[in-house]
Design an enzyme around this catalytic site. Structure first.
Site, PDB file in Angstrom:
ATOM      1  N   LEU A  92       0.864  -1.176   0.000  1.00  0.00           N
ATOM      2  CA  LEU A  92       0.000   0.000   0.000  1.00  0.00           C
ATOM      3  C   LEU A  92       0.901   1.226   0.000  1.00  0.00           C
ATOM      4  O   LEU A  92       1.974   1.212   0.612  1.00  0.00           O
ATOM      5  CB  LEU A  92      -0.890   0.027   1.251  1.00  0.00           C
ATOM      6  N   ASP A  93       0.472   2.290  -0.671  1.00  0.00           N
ATOM      7  CA  ASP A  93       1.239   3.536  -0.664  1.00  0.00           C
ATOM      8  C   ASP A  93       1.345   4.073   0.761  1.00  0.00           C
ATOM      9  O   ASP A  93       0.518   3.761   1.620  1.00  0.00           O
ATOM     10  CB  ASP A  93       0.566   4.590  -1.556  1.00  0.00           C
ATOM     11  N   LYS A  94       2.347   4.900   0.999  1.00  0.00           N
ATOM     12  CA  LYS A  94       2.623   5.398   2.350  1.00  0.00           C
ATOM     13  C   LYS A  94       1.410   6.049   2.995  1.00  0.00           C
ATOM     14  O   LYS A  94       1.115   5.804   4.173  1.00  0.00           O
ATOM     15  CB  LYS A  94       3.783   6.405   2.319  1.00  0.00           C
ATOM     16  N   THR A  96      -1.754   5.619   2.154  1.00  0.00           N
ATOM     17  CA  THR A  96      -2.949   4.778   2.089  1.00  0.00           C
ATOM     18  C   THR A  96      -3.014   3.899   3.328  1.00  0.00           C
ATOM     19  O   THR A  96      -2.030   3.268   3.704  1.00  0.00           O
ATOM     20  CB  THR A  96      -2.921   3.890   0.829  1.00  0.00           C
ATOM     21  N   ARG A 193      -5.791   5.774  -8.074  1.00  0.00           N
ATOM     22  CA  ARG A 193      -5.447   7.195  -8.106  1.00  0.00           C
ATOM     23  C   ARG A 193      -5.411   7.722  -9.539  1.00  0.00           C
ATOM     24  O   ARG A 193      -5.949   8.805  -9.842  1.00  0.00           O
ATOM     25  CB  ARG A 193      -4.100   7.411  -7.414  1.00  0.00           C
TER      26      ARG A 193
END
Length: 243
Positions: A92-94, A96, A193
């Protein structure tokens, strides 16, 4: 007098310059309601900061095969992997939050990866987006990801992109914002996104893809179903008490 932001923060909090820079780089430091983005930016030494705290990690489930974590925003997937000692099954992105899975043995890891490759994993996200989105929407646009200097950015590319499918369902509208459910069949880098940005509904806080500045990127991995497992992470307070 003026000095670099991270040095001013370090003096005010009585912490090391390294720790102060890390807090700024994570996106946790504010001047009023404005996030400090550049740790080396020159600012007045009398500037007062506000520092947000990262919520504690929550274990959703654990057995001999898998560890399911409710990841808070501002903590990287790689940090969780390092601290847990288990391998990431996905990332997961930082900024998120939500369900993050790590695996405990190679046999299960291979089975799980095969499920991802076959598109058999159910992945559901919640997001707040800009604008009013009143009807369900399926976005089927190929994505190309370019990685440079340990950073990734994706875009729609009909000639070089890989298949990417996102199904969007509106859940709630407040003012000029819409809360949506996004279910992804594929798992391209920054897929939700990029897709939402392309249809003119960027995620709130997602400045990289045209979103409005916010405390964080308002994207949360709510549910994953994999093999015989099903995991869910409750929405953070900032999603429930939006605006």
């Amino acid at each position: 007098m003026r000095d670099k932001a991270y040095k001013v923060l370090a003096k005010q909090l009585d912490i090391s310059n390294k720790k102060a820079k890390e807090l700024i780089d994570r996106g946790l430091v504010y001047i009023g309601n404005r996030k400090v983005k550049i740790a080396r930016a020159e600012i007045d030494t009398k500037t007062k900061f506000r520092v947000s705290q990262i919520p504690k990690l929550k274990v959703i489930f654990e057995d001999e095969n898998i560890l399911a974590i409710d990841k808070p925003a501002f903590l990287t997937s790689e940090e969780i992997e390092k601290d847990s000692g288990y391998k990431l099954l996905h990332r997961l992105d930082k900024e998120t939050s939500g369900v993050l899975l790590l695996v405990k043995n190679e046999e299960f890891r291979e089975k799980a990866i095969d499920e991802f490759k076959k598109g058999e994993v159910y992945k559901e996200y919640i997001a707040w987006v800009e604008g009013i989105l009143a009807e369900e929407l399926t976005i089927d646009l190929p994505i190309l990801t370019i990685k440079k200097n340990n950073r990734a950015k994706s875009k729609i590319s009909y000639s070089k992109g890989k298949e990417a499918l996102t199904k969007i369902t509106p859940l709630e509208i407040i003012s000029k914002y819409t809360k949506i459910k996004a279910v992804i069949k594929t798992g391209r880098t920054h897929q939700i996104r990029v897709h939402l940005s392309r249809v003119d509904h960027p995620i709130v806080g997602d400045a990289l893809y045209g979103g409005k500045e916010w405390n964080r990127i308002m994207l949360h991995a709510k549910k994953i179903k994999l093999l015989d497992y099903s995991f869910e992470a409750n929405e953070p307070n900032e999603f429930i008490k939006f605006i």
